[in-house]
Enzyme design. Structure first.
Site, short mmCIF file in Angstrom:
data_model
loop_
_atom_site.label_atom_id
_atom_site.label_comp_id
_atom_site.label_asym_id
_atom_site.label_seq_id
_atom_site.Cartn_x
_atom_site.Cartn_y
_atom_site.Cartn_z
N CYS A 1 -7.82 9.22 20.72
CA CYS A 1 -8.31 7.98 20.10
C CYS A 1 -9.77 8.07 19.67
CB CYS A 1 -8.10 6.80 21.03
SG CYS A 1 -9.03 6.91 22.57
N ASP B 1 -12.47 8.06 21.64
CA ASP B 1 -13.43 7.44 22.56
C ASP B 1 -14.19 8.51 23.34
OD1 ASP B 1 -12.40 5.01 21.78
OD2 ASP B 1 -11.26 4.66 23.60
N CYS C 1 -13.67 2.01 20.91
CA CYS C 1 -13.23 0.65 20.58
C CYS C 1 -13.81 -0.36 21.55
CB CYS C 1 -11.70 0.60 20.60
SG CYS C 1 -10.99 0.78 22.24
N CYS D 1 -7.91 3.08 27.48
CA CYS D 1 -9.34 2.79 27.32
C CYS D 1 -10.04 2.68 28.67
CB CYS D 1 -9.54 1.49 26.54
SG CYS D 1 -8.89 1.57 24.87
#
Length: 117
Positions: free
Chosen positions: A39, A41, A65, A108
Site C-alpha cells: 500500500c 505506507d 493514508c 494500517c
C-alpha cells in the site's frame, strides 16, 4: 460504525499527536522503521526510555493514508508511560478497534505490531 471510524481517524489525522523525531544518537532512544510495499505506507517510530525502563516520549513520522497516520498517532499515545514489555503487549488489533478501522484498513495498524517485535 463508519461514522465513528471517520471521526476518530480524522481527529488523529488532522491533529496527530507526537509527530516528529527524537535524537537518534541518544543512548536512550530506539528507532524502528517499517514499510508496506502493498500500500506504500512507511512508518518511523522512536521511543525514549528513562533509567527505570519506562517510555517517557514517543515520536512518529508516517507516510501513508489517514488510517496509517491515525494508527501511528494513537500508538505513540498508548506507549508513553509504559515499560517496553508493556508496550510490546499492545496489539495492532487493539489500535484498530479503538479507531474503529474497518477490516480493509486493518493492515494500517499492523505497522505498529511489526515495529514492536
Amino acid at each position: 460504525m463508519y461514522h465513528t471510524f471517520f471521526l476518530k481517524v480524522v481527529d488523529h489525522y488532522e491533529n496527530p499527536r507526537n509527530v516528529g523525531s527524537l535524537d537518534k544518537n541518544a543512548k536512550n532512544v530506539g528507532t524502528g522503521l517499517v514499510g508496506a510495499p502493498a500500500c506504500g505506507d512507511v512508518m518511523k517510530l522512536q521511543i525514549q526510555v528513562d533509567k527505570n525502563g519506562k517510555i517517557v516520549d514517543a515520536r512518529f513520522k508516517t507516510f501513508g493514508c489517514g488510517s496509517a497516520i491515525a494508527s501511528s498517532s494513537l500508538a505513540t499515545e498508548w506507549v508513553k508511560g509504559k515499560s517496553i514489555d508493556e508496550a510490546l503487549k499492545i496489539k495492532n488489533t487493539e489500535i484498530a478497534k479503538e479507531l474503529c478501522l474497518p477490516p480493509v484498513k486493518l493492515h494500517c495498524s499492523s505497522k505498529y505490531l511489526i515495529l514492536s517485535h
